[in-house]
Design a protein around this motif. Structure first.
Motif, PDB file in Angstrom:
ATOM      1  N   LYS A   1       5.989 -30.181 -10.002  1.00 25.09           N
ATOM      2  CA  LYS A   1       5.318 -30.596 -11.238  1.00 25.09           C
ATOM      3  C   LYS A   1       4.560 -31.896 -11.024  1.00 25.09           C
ATOM      4  N   ILE A   2       5.198 -32.799 -10.337  1.00 25.42           N
ATOM      5  CA  ILE A   2       4.577 -34.095 -10.077  1.00 25.42           C
ATOM      6  C   ILE A   2       3.352 -33.933  -9.180  1.00 25.42           C
ATOM      7  N   GLU A   3       3.502 -33.110  -8.148  1.00 26.28           N
ATOM      8  CA  GLU A   3       2.372 -32.841  -7.247  1.00 26.28           C
ATOM      9  C   GLU A   3       1.179 -32.280  -8.027  1.00 26.28           C
ATOM     10  N   GLU A   4       1.482 -31.296  -8.849  1.00 28.21           N
ATOM     11  CA  GLU A   4       0.442 -30.664  -9.667  1.00 28.21           C
ATOM     12  C   GLU A   4      -0.250 -31.694 -10.547  1.00 28.21           C
ATOM     13  N   PHE A   5       0.573 -32.494 -11.167  1.00 27.98           N
ATOM     14  CA  PHE A   5       0.060 -33.486 -12.109  1.00 27.98           C
ATOM     15  C   PHE A   5      -0.937 -34.439 -11.455  1.00 27.98           C
ATOM     16  N   PHE A   6      -0.588 -34.902 -10.277  1.00 26.26           N
ATOM     17  CA  PHE A   6      -1.451 -35.891  -9.639  1.00 26.26           C
ATOM     18  C   PHE A   6      -2.708 -35.289  -9.016  1.00 26.26           C
ATOM     19  N   LYS A   7      -2.808 -33.984  -9.044  1.00 23.05           N
ATOM     20  CA  LYS A   7      -4.045 -33.360  -8.583  1.00 23.05           C
ATOM     21  C   LYS A   7      -5.119 -33.436  -9.648  1.00 23.05           C
ATOM     22  N   ARG A   8      -4.699 -33.708 -10.840  1.00 20.20           N
ATOM     23  CA  ARG A   8      -5.647 -33.755 -11.947  1.00 20.20           C
ATOM     24  C   ARG A   8      -6.617 -34.924 -11.828  1.00 20.20           C
ATOM     25  N   GLU A   9      -7.781 -34.729 -12.409  1.00 19.52           N
ATOM     26  CA  GLU A   9      -8.817 -35.754 -12.361  1.00 19.52           C
ATOM     27  C   GLU A   9      -8.483 -36.913 -13.294  1.00 19.52           C
ATOM     28  N   ASP A  10      -7.858 -36.571 -14.390  1.00 19.18           N
ATOM     29  CA  ASP A  10      -7.595 -37.585 -15.388  1.00 19.18           C
ATOM     30  C   ASP A  10      -6.230 -37.398 -16.025  1.00 19.18           C
TER      31      ASP A  10
END
Ligand SMILES: [Zn+2]
Length: 84
Positions: free
Chosen positions: A13-22
């Motif tokens: 979940k954390i990995e996914e989250f930090f892939k976001r642009e904003d």
């Protein structure tokens, strides 16, 4: 919350989250809490947000021999990172 996450799921979940642009400071807070709860180290991801206002870090970057400093474009906080 009824779903109980495993450490692996939390990390994903954390990995996914930090892939976001904003992201918002509120979301960062949640992620930090989750990381703490599961004892997950954020390491490199710390560079992605300002330690003061928790917004996505975009700003002037200055590099010295030992550190890289990124000045937050929003609150002006200087975020210092060690260079490995
Ligand atoms: Zn800031």
């Amino acid at each position: 919350m009824k779903t109980r996450l495993s450490k692996t799921e939390a990390r994903e979940k954390i990995e996914e989250f930090f892939k976001r642009e904003d992201f918002t400071s509120e979301e960062i807070k949640k992620m930090k809490r989750m990381a703490m709860k599961f004892n997950i180290r954020l390491d490199g991801k710390r560079k992605l947000f300002c330690k003061k206002c928790l917004s996505r870090l975009r700003g002037k970057t200055r590099v010295s021999k030992t550190h890289k400093t990124v000045e937050c474009g929003i609150c002006g906080e200087r975020n210092k990172f060690k260079i490995k």
